[in-house]
Every structure is written in C-alpha cells, then in structure tokens.
Design a protein around this motif. Structure first.
Motif, mmCIF file in Angstrom:
data_model
loop_
_atom_site.group_PDB
_atom_site.id
_atom_site.type_symbol
_atom_site.label_atom_id
_atom_site.label_comp_id
_atom_site.label_asym_id
_atom_site.label_seq_id
_atom_site.Cartn_x
_atom_site.Cartn_y
_atom_site.Cartn_z
ATOM 1 N N ASP A 14 0.819 -1.208 0.000
ATOM 2 C CA ASP A 14 0.000 0.000 0.000
ATOM 3 C C ASP A 14 0.852 1.257 0.000
ATOM 4 N N GLY A 15 2.120 1.133 -0.351
ATOM 5 C CA GLY A 15 2.959 2.303 -0.496
ATOM 6 C C GLY A 15 3.406 2.892 0.820
ATOM 7 N N LEU A 16 3.584 4.201 0.811
ATOM 8 C CA LEU A 16 4.141 4.924 1.954
ATOM 9 C C LEU A 16 3.042 5.605 2.749
ATOM 10 N N ASP A 17 3.081 5.411 4.059
ATOM 11 C CA ASP A 17 2.176 6.090 4.983
ATOM 12 C C ASP A 17 3.042 6.643 6.101
ATOM 13 N N ALA A 18 3.244 7.946 6.115
ATOM 14 C CA ALA A 18 4.195 8.511 7.077
ATOM 15 C C ALA A 18 3.698 9.838 7.630
ATOM 16 N N ARG A 19 4.029 10.048 8.884
ATOM 17 C CA ARG A 19 3.977 11.384 9.456
ATOM 18 C C ARG A 19 5.342 11.616 10.072
ATOM 19 N N LEU A 20 6.095 12.518 9.466
ATOM 20 C CA LEU A 20 7.485 12.745 9.839
ATOM 21 C C LEU A 20 7.565 13.935 10.784
ATOM 22 N N VAL A 21 7.857 13.659 12.032
ATOM 23 C CA VAL A 21 8.040 14.707 13.027
ATOM 24 C C VAL A 21 9.488 14.652 13.495
ATOM 25 N N VAL A 22 10.224 15.720 13.234
ATOM 26 C CA VAL A 22 11.630 15.800 13.618
ATOM 27 C C VAL A 22 11.872 17.151 14.274
ATOM 28 N N ASP A 23 12.349 17.131 15.509
ATOM 29 C CA ASP A 23 12.693 18.364 16.214
ATOM 30 C C ASP A 23 14.198 18.547 16.183
ATOM 31 N N ARG A 24 14.625 19.706 15.673
ATOM 32 C CA ARG A 24 16.060 20.026 15.612
ATOM 33 C C ARG A 24 16.245 21.442 16.147
ATOM 34 N N LEU A 69 6.225 5.850 10.455
ATOM 35 C CA LEU A 69 6.734 5.608 9.113
ATOM 36 C C LEU A 69 6.437 4.161 8.747
ATOM 37 N N ARG A 70 5.497 3.985 7.822
ATOM 38 C CA ARG A 70 5.131 2.643 7.375
ATOM 39 C C ARG A 70 5.305 2.546 5.863
ATOM 40 N N LEU A 71 5.876 1.439 5.421
ATOM 41 C CA LEU A 71 6.088 1.191 3.999
ATOM 42 C C LEU A 71 5.515 -0.177 3.674
ATOM 43 N N ASP A 72 4.522 -0.200 2.797
ATOM 44 C CA ASP A 72 3.815 -1.439 2.463
ATOM 45 C C ASP A 72 3.322 -2.147 3.715
ATOM 46 N N GLY A 73 2.866 -1.368 4.695
ATOM 47 C CA GLY A 73 2.301 -1.927 5.915
ATOM 48 C C GLY A 73 3.304 -2.262 6.996
ATOM 49 N N ALA A 74 4.601 -2.225 6.671
ATOM 50 C CA ALA A 74 5.636 -2.569 7.652
ATOM 51 C C ALA A 74 6.136 -1.315 8.354
ATOM 52 N N GLU A 75 6.266 -1.385 9.682
ATOM 53 C CA GLU A 75 6.789 -0.267 10.461
ATOM 54 C C GLU A 75 8.296 -0.146 10.242
ATOM 55 N N LEU A 76 8.744 1.053 9.847
ATOM 56 C CA LEU A 76 10.179 1.268 9.618
ATOM 57 C C LEU A 76 10.805 2.214 10.623
ATOM 58 N N ASP A 77 10.007 2.730 11.565
ATOM 59 C CA ASP A 77 10.509 3.762 12.477
ATOM 60 C C ASP A 77 11.843 3.388 13.113
ATOM 61 N N ARG A 78 11.961 2.134 13.566
ATOM 62 C CA ARG A 78 13.159 1.719 14.301
ATOM 63 C C ARG A 78 14.075 0.821 13.475
ATOM 64 N N THR A 79 13.786 0.710 12.185
ATOM 65 C CA THR A 79 14.622 -0.125 11.321
ATOM 66 C C THR A 79 15.885 0.632 10.927
ATOM 67 N N PRO A 80 17.076 0.045 11.109
ATOM 68 C CA PRO A 80 18.323 0.736 10.728
ATOM 69 C C PRO A 80 18.323 1.079 9.241
ATOM 70 N N PRO A 81 18.995 2.156 8.848
ATOM 71 C CA PRO A 81 19.002 2.567 7.435
ATOM 72 C C PRO A 81 19.421 1.454 6.486
ATOM 73 N N GLU A 82 20.449 0.687 6.880
ATOM 74 C CA GLU A 82 20.963 -0.341 5.975
ATOM 75 C C GLU A 82 20.005 -1.508 5.797
ATOM 76 N N SER A 83 19.001 -1.615 6.663
ATOM 77 C CA SER A 83 18.041 -2.717 6.571
ATOM 78 C C SER A 83 16.725 -2.301 5.920
ATOM 79 N N ARG A 84 16.612 -1.050 5.525
ATOM 80 C CA ARG A 84 15.370 -0.579 4.906
ATOM 81 C C ARG A 84 15.400 -0.843 3.390
ATOM 82 N N PRO A 85 14.251 -1.207 2.802
ATOM 83 C CA PRO A 85 14.197 -1.407 1.347
ATOM 84 C C PRO A 85 14.114 -0.060 0.623
ATOM 85 N N VAL A 86 15.152 0.753 0.851
ATOM 86 C CA VAL A 86 15.146 2.141 0.371
ATOM 87 C C VAL A 86 16.406 2.391 -0.466
ATOM 88 N N GLY A 87 16.220 2.960 -1.638
ATOM 89 C CA GLY A 87 17.333 3.397 -2.476
ATOM 90 C C GLY A 87 17.393 4.907 -2.484
#
Length: 358
Positions: A14-24, A69-87
């Motif tokens: 189902d693609g990307l479903d995200a609400r990105l909240v970042v405080d800097r 942050l969900r991608l195709d229904g999978a939670e990615l919030d705590r997934t390390p960058p190298e383990s994400r299916p992201v290019g």
C-alpha cells in the motif's frame, strides 16, 4: 520494467504512509505523506523548509521524534538505514571513487547478501538500461555529470527498493545535460513500480518528474496536489513566485475582491468570502500617463522599483497602490523610458485574472 521484491501473498502493498516529526533545536518538521505504489511525489519548497530533513527521515538518517513511518504496511521507524528497502540518489551522487561504475552499482546487492557474480550481473544489466554498457569499467572521475547521475540511479535501483528517494538529483548538472537527463529520469520513474519521493527546489524538475507536488514551508505542508492544480491555484507567495504569478488575498463580494492591504481587484468570477486573486505579469499593461478609453477594469498608479531581464522580457517590479510584477518587451520598456523611480499606470483586464476561494 524495474524489478521489485515479491511481497507475501497475504500482504497488500500500500505504499508509503508517514507522518514525519523531527525536532532540531528551534526547527520542527511535521509533514504527513501518503504515496501509492507507482506514484512519484515531489517535495518542493524554499531553502530551509525541511525538504532534506524529510528525505533523511525517510531514509533513516534522521531519527523521528514523533509520528510514524510505514512502507507497504511494515513499520520502519526503528529499522536501521541499511536494513530498509530504500534506495537513495544523493545530490552529489556520492559514488565510491575507488570503484568502477560496475562495482558501484553491485555494492548494494552485495550488502544484501547477493553473490559477487550475481551482483555484478545485476549491475551490468542496470548500467545497460541506463545506456552505460560501455562505461562499466570507468571510475567516477572519468564520468561526466550526466553519466555519474545515471550510475547513482542504477546503484539505487539495483537493490530493488520499495522506496526510491532522490535528493536534488539534477542540481549538479549543467543546463544542457539537465534537459537530457531529466527526460531520461522521467522515463525510468514512469517504469518504477514502487514509491518514489523527489526533493527539489526547481519547479521545472518537479513539474516534469512528479505526479503530485507537496509544498513545504517552515517545516509544514502548505499545499499539495497535481502540478497543474498547484500552478493554477497557488496559496502562498512562494508558490506564486515559483509559477510566475502575482498573488493577492482579500475578501470577495461578487466580482470584486477587496485586498487585505491595498485596493480592490475586479474579476470575472463571482465569489463571496475570503479569496485569492492571481494573474501573470504578462497580463499587466503599463502607461506613462493615466489611460483614457481603456477597457481594463483595473487601473493602479505605481512606481518602478526595479527592472531585470526575465527570459526574453523585461520584468518591472512596481510599488505604489498595488505591488505588482509586470512583463513587457525590451522595445516597450525603451519606448516608455522606464527606470527606477518612474511613475507609471498599470492596467489589468478582469478577464486576465483568476479568483478562487482562500
């Protein structure tokens, strides 16, 4: 077609479903994104708006302080960058300088556990798709900007990502190469079956490459929609300037929109309540004296604040009753003897305006 990994039979991509909240520090990003598989979305906005922060959050390079942050229904919030299916295709490409084009592209599959032979075969296939079959053995310093961009794209796609992120992918190219690579990139993105998110400050890149625009200012989404819809109905000064329109906000009563600060503008639309009025600089006609016998319903006394070349036109920046940008030919500017401080009258036909609810 671009390959993607096979999802389980009971999964619904189902693609990307995200609400990105970042405080800097004093800056807060709070951006919601919903992107369907096969859709290309461009994050567009001025410098410092939060576009790159959003991209880094999607890649896992900037941790979320809230949201999801969900991608195709999978939670990615705590997934390390190298383990994400992201290019990711970075603005400066970040190719490994000591590796050939082939080994740069093979690097991702190798990190996923693919055998060296299979990774190199996949890399060779991708370089061939990019028209770089004759450059497999070249190192980055031997590649042109356009070639390096295509190697970076091939490297991102070789891992078969479910999310492709592009950070100002054409910014490092000269104008001529940019035109060619933009067309090629559009073709590759049209074939991409997963989610693609593009970050850019260039309106042409966004309009050509994306199916939908999400405009971000000060860490917030201020407008989103199709490129044509946003170009026709800008809702902030930044967007209006981006698409080349004069934009004003006021209160509509029938054919008249009385501006929050300034005069009223007569339009052809009939509206009531808060409204925007937009029109192109080319719709404005300038006169040295107050025009008589003109059919234009809108007439304002102005002063030239500045002049600059804008394509094959001269753009006059006007102040006075109404701040306006007006475009005219070099011959017309010379005939009117325009220079900063010149008093002029600006006219605008109601038929050249476009009013819509605020």
């Amino acid at each position: 077609m671009i390959e993607t990994f096979d999802a389980p039979a009971d999964a619904a991509p189902d693609g990307l479903d995200a609400r990105l909240v970042v405080d800097r520090g004093t800056f807060r990003l709070d951006v919601a994104l919903a992107v369907a598989p096969g859709e290309v979305v461009a994050l567009l906005g001025p410098n410092g708006a939060g576009k790159t922060t959003a991209l880094r959050a999607l890649a896992g390079l900037a941790p979320l302080t809230g949201g999801h942050l969900r991608l195709d229904g999978a939670e990615l919030d705590r997934t390390p960058p190298e383990s994400r299916p992201v290019g990711v295709v970075f603005q400066d490409y970040l190719l490994f300088p000591h590796l050939t084009a082939l080994d740069n592209v093979a690097f991702g599959p190798r990190c996923q556990g693919t055998s060296k032979a299979e990774a190199r075969a996949r890399a060779a296939e991708w370089l061939d798709r990019m028209g770089l079959a004759d450059h497999t053995g070249a190192k980055p310093r031997r590649l042109s900007g356009g070639q390096a961009q295509r190697v970076a794209l091939a490297r991102a796609l070789a891992i078969r990502p479910r999310l492709l992120l592009l950070d100002e992918p054409l910014a490092a190219l000269d104008a001529r190469t940019r035109l060619e690579i933009r067309a090629q990139l559009r073709r590759h993105l049209a074939e991409f079956e997963a989610v693609a998110v593009l970050v850019t400050h260039d309106p042409l890149d966004a309009m050509v490459l994306a199916d939908r625009l999400v405009v971000v200012e000060h860490g917030q989404v201020v407008q989103e929609g199709s490129p044509s819809g946003i170009a026709r109905h800008p809702r902030t000064d930044y967007i209006a300037q981006l698409v080349g329109l004069n934009l004003y906000r006021g209160e509509a009563d029938g054919h008249t929109v009385r501006l929050d600060s300034g005069p009223a503008i007569t339009t052809t639309e009939v509206l009531s309540g808060p409204a925007f009025v937009a029109f192109p600089p080319s719709a404005v006609t300038l006169h040295r004296g107050r025009p008589t016998g003109s059919s234009a319903r809108n007439v304002w006394r102005c002063e030239v604040a500045g002049l600059e070349t804008h394509g094959d036109q001269i753009r006059a920046d006007l102040t006075g009753e109404l701040p306006i940008a007006a475009d005219l030919s070099a011959a017309a500017a010379a005939e009117l003897d325009l220079h900063p401080g010149t008093e002029v009258w600006a006219t605008l036909k109601a038929t050249q305006t476009h009013a819509y609810p605020a």
